[in-house]
Design a protein around this motif. Structure first.
Motif, PDB file in Angstrom:
ATOM      1  N   ASP A  31       1.019  -1.129   0.087  1.00 52.78           N
ATOM      2  CA  ASP A  31       0.094   0.042  -0.335  1.00 52.78           C
ATOM      3  C   ASP A  31       0.688   1.204   0.240  1.00 52.78           C
ATOM      4  N   LEU A  32       1.003   2.038  -1.021  1.00 51.69           N
ATOM      5  CA  LEU A  32       1.885   2.988  -1.346  1.00 51.69           C
ATOM      6  C   LEU A  32       1.292   4.268  -0.691  1.00 51.69           C
ATOM      7  N   LEU A  33      -0.045   4.229   0.093  1.00 53.34           N
ATOM      8  CA  LEU A  33      -0.456   5.374   0.868  1.00 53.34           C
ATOM      9  C   LEU A  33       0.100   5.205   2.320  1.00 53.34           C
ATOM     10  N   ASP A  34       0.777   4.110   2.704  1.00 51.85           N
ATOM     11  CA  ASP A  34       1.471   3.619   3.965  1.00 51.85           C
ATOM     12  C   ASP A  34       2.999   4.302   3.629  1.00 51.85           C
ATOM     13  N   TYR A  35       3.349   5.124   4.727  1.00 52.05           N
ATOM     14  CA  TYR A  35       4.564   5.749   4.800  1.00 52.05           C
ATOM     15  C   TYR A  35       5.641   4.846   4.593  1.00 52.05           C
ATOM     16  N   GLU A  36       5.754   3.485   5.737  1.00 51.80           N
ATOM     17  CA  GLU A  36       6.631   2.613   5.719  1.00 51.80           C
ATOM     18  C   GLU A  36       6.825   1.867   4.252  1.00 51.80           C
ATOM     19  N   ASN A  37       5.619   1.841   3.548  1.00 49.01           N
ATOM     20  CA  ASN A  37       5.890   1.093   2.062  1.00 49.01           C
ATOM     21  C   ASN A  37       6.600   1.957   1.186  1.00 49.01           C
ATOM     22  N   LEU A  38       6.650   3.345   1.386  1.00 47.02           N
ATOM     23  CA  LEU A  38       7.365   4.145   0.379  1.00 47.02           C
ATOM     24  C   LEU A  38       8.693   3.991   0.860  1.00 47.02           C
ATOM     25  N   LYS A  39       9.179   3.488   2.026  1.00 50.06           N
ATOM     26  CA  LYS A  39      10.741   3.194   1.798  1.00 50.06           C
ATOM     27  C   LYS A  39      11.046   1.983   1.114  1.00 50.06           C
ATOM     28  N   ILE A  40      10.189   1.085   1.057  1.00 46.17           N
ATOM     29  CA  ILE A  40      10.434   0.029   0.252  1.00 46.17           C
ATOM     30  C   ILE A  40      10.454   0.202  -1.385  1.00 46.17           C
TER      31      ILE A  40
ATOM     32  N   LYS B  94      11.638   3.112  -2.450  1.00 46.20           N
ATOM     33  CA  LYS B  94      12.728   3.799  -2.707  1.00 46.20           C
ATOM     34  C   LYS B  94      13.834   2.810  -2.683  1.00 46.20           C
ATOM     35  N   ALA B  95      13.774   1.827  -1.810  1.00 49.49           N
ATOM     36  CA  ALA B  95      14.895   0.774  -1.878  1.00 49.49           C
ATOM     37  C   ALA B  95      14.784   0.048  -3.177  1.00 49.49           C
ATOM     38  N   GLY B  96      13.658  -0.422  -3.523  1.00 48.49           N
ATOM     39  CA  GLY B  96      13.427  -1.052  -4.919  1.00 48.49           C
ATOM     40  C   GLY B  96      14.062  -0.017  -5.891  1.00 48.49           C
ATOM     41  N   PHE B  97      14.041   1.226  -6.029  1.00 52.30           N
ATOM     42  CA  PHE B  97      14.523   2.068  -7.052  1.00 52.30           C
ATOM     43  C   PHE B  97      16.133   1.995  -6.785  1.00 52.30           C
ATOM     44  N   GLU B  98      16.471   1.952  -5.617  1.00 55.47           N
ATOM     45  CA  GLU B  98      18.067   1.911  -5.611  1.00 55.47           C
ATOM     46  C   GLU B  98      18.552   0.700  -6.152  1.00 55.47           C
TER      47      GLU B  98
ATOM     48  N   VAL C 273      10.469  -0.374 -11.213  1.00 54.07           N
ATOM     49  CA  VAL C 273      10.799  -0.403  -9.573  1.00 54.07           C
ATOM     50  C   VAL C 273       9.860  -1.481  -9.062  1.00 54.07           C
ATOM     51  N   ILE C 274       8.658  -1.243  -9.049  1.00 54.25           N
ATOM     52  CA  ILE C 274       7.754  -2.330  -8.306  1.00 54.25           C
ATOM     53  C   ILE C 274       7.944  -3.888  -8.769  1.00 54.25           C
ATOM     54  N   GLN C 275       8.116  -4.004 -10.133  1.00 51.59           N
ATOM     55  CA  GLN C 275       8.542  -5.263 -10.629  1.00 51.59           C
ATOM     56  C   GLN C 275       9.650  -5.732  -9.940  1.00 51.59           C
ATOM     57  N   THR C 276      10.516  -4.995  -9.713  1.00 49.85           N
ATOM     58  CA  THR C 276      11.952  -5.307  -9.153  1.00 49.85           C
ATOM     59  C   THR C 276      11.775  -5.836  -7.583  1.00 49.85           C
ATOM     60  N   ILE C 277      10.762  -5.182  -6.985  1.00 52.25           N
ATOM     61  CA  ILE C 277      10.475  -5.383  -5.668  1.00 52.25           C
ATOM     62  C   ILE C 277       9.927  -6.833  -5.658  1.00 52.25           C
ATOM     63  N   HIS C 278       9.059  -7.209  -6.656  1.00 58.22           N
ATOM     64  CA  HIS C 278       8.367  -8.256  -6.566  1.00 58.22           C
ATOM     65  C   HIS C 278       9.545  -9.538  -6.870  1.00 58.22           C
ATOM     66  N   GLN C 279      10.360  -9.217  -7.829  1.00 54.79           N
ATOM     67  CA  GLN C 279      11.133 -10.073  -8.198  1.00 54.79           C
ATOM     68  C   GLN C 279      12.431 -10.486  -7.032  1.00 54.79           C
ATOM     69  N   VAL C 280      12.537  -9.595  -6.119  1.00 55.16           N
ATOM     70  CA  VAL C 280      13.532  -9.798  -4.997  1.00 55.16           C
ATOM     71  C   VAL C 280      13.015 -10.532  -3.989  1.00 55.16           C
ATOM     72  N   ARG C 281      11.603 -10.055  -3.573  1.00 52.16           N
ATOM     73  CA  ARG C 281      10.817 -10.885  -2.659  1.00 52.16           C
ATOM     74  C   ARG C 281      10.850 -12.606  -3.129  1.00 52.16           C
ATOM     75  N   ARG C 282      10.549 -12.921  -4.515  1.00 47.06           N
ATOM     76  CA  ARG C 282      10.467 -14.158  -5.034  1.00 47.06           C
ATOM     77  C   ARG C 282      11.783 -14.761  -4.777  1.00 47.06           C
ATOM     78  N   GLU C 283      12.806 -14.082  -5.200  1.00 48.04           N
ATOM     79  CA  GLU C 283      14.034 -14.887  -5.043  1.00 48.04           C
ATOM     80  C   GLU C 283      14.567 -15.029  -3.715  1.00 48.04           C
ATOM     81  N   GLU C 284      14.143 -14.157  -2.786  1.00 50.93           N
ATOM     82  CA  GLU C 284      14.562 -14.297  -1.421  1.00 50.93           C
ATOM     83  C   GLU C 284      13.597 -15.190  -0.535  1.00 50.93           C
ATOM     84  N   SER C 285      12.742 -15.709  -1.141  1.00 44.51           N
ATOM     85  CA  SER C 285      11.650 -16.566  -0.548  1.00 44.51           C
ATOM     86  C   SER C 285      10.966 -15.921   0.662  1.00 44.51           C
TER      87      SER C 285
END
Length: 201
Positions: free
Chosen positions: A89-98, A100-104, A134-146
């Motif tokens: 939920d990108l209306l949640d401040y904590e998830n905006l950090k995720i 940004k990390a996905g972009f980096e 960026v969002i697809q990168t987040i999904h891919q990382v979570r999948r790879e890291e189980s």
């Protein structure tokens, strides 16, 4: 704990009437959008709390058939009964950090970053290649890291002309929802019209 939401929600999807009928009768299922410019990444898209905006979107696709994956002759809307599950939920401040990390991470692992592209007379970012990547990168990382994958993604968008001079609101501001896990969809329905003889609940 609190980002998980409150359970069942109702959202709306604009489409052709014949297609909507097949969806409701379980003759067809919605397919994931897999465009490289999808605003919230790949998945099935719904408008939050705005059946009128979903209908307008379908009507716009009828007028601009080259933008539509399937031809729309008779625009309509269907409602969906959804459980958001594990929602980014990108209306949640904590998830905006995720985000940004996905972009980096994307920036560190690609030679050429995709770009969001502004189009139209209002110069709005309508082609969201960077955001999608960026969002697809987040999904891919979570999948790879189980890690538990996100079932859905939710975001707010400012769109359209200013409602009035120097306004912080625009004509087509909205919240969209992208469903990645089809099990989030509990059912479909045709939205009812309000009975004006009674108070709206």
């Amino acid at each position: 704990m609190y980002s998980a939401g409150t359970g069942i929600v109702y959202r709306f999807h604009g489409c052709d009437r014949s297609f909507g009928k097949k969806i409701i009768n379980q003759k067809l299922t919605l397919k994931n959008s897999k465009n490289e410019y999808d605003w919230l990444g790949n998945g099935m898209y719904f408008w939050e709390n705005s059946p009128s905006r979903a209908l307008e979107y379908a009507e716009n696709l009828k007028e601009n058939p080259r933008q539509a994956k399937q031809p729309i002759k008779d625009p309509c809307i269907i409602g969906a009964i959804l459980h958001l599950g594990n929602c980014l939920d990108l209306l949640d401040y904590e998830n905006l950090k995720i985000l940004k990390a996905g972009f980096e991470l994307l920036k560190a692992t690609t030679d050429k970053l995709p770009k969001n592209i502004a189009i139209g007379k209002l110069n709005e970012l309508m082609v969201r290649k960077l955001d999608c990547a960026v969002i697809q990168t987040i999904h891919q990382v979570r999948r790879e890291e189980s890690l538990r994958e996100f079932d859905s993604v939710r975001g707010v968008f400012w769109e359209g002309a200013e409602l009035y001079p120097n306004a912080g609101f625009r004509e087509k501001d909205h919240i969209q929802l992208c469903i990645r896990n089809p099990n989030c969809i509990k059912g479909y329905f045709y939205p009812r019209k309000i009975n004006t003889d009674y108070y709206q609940l």
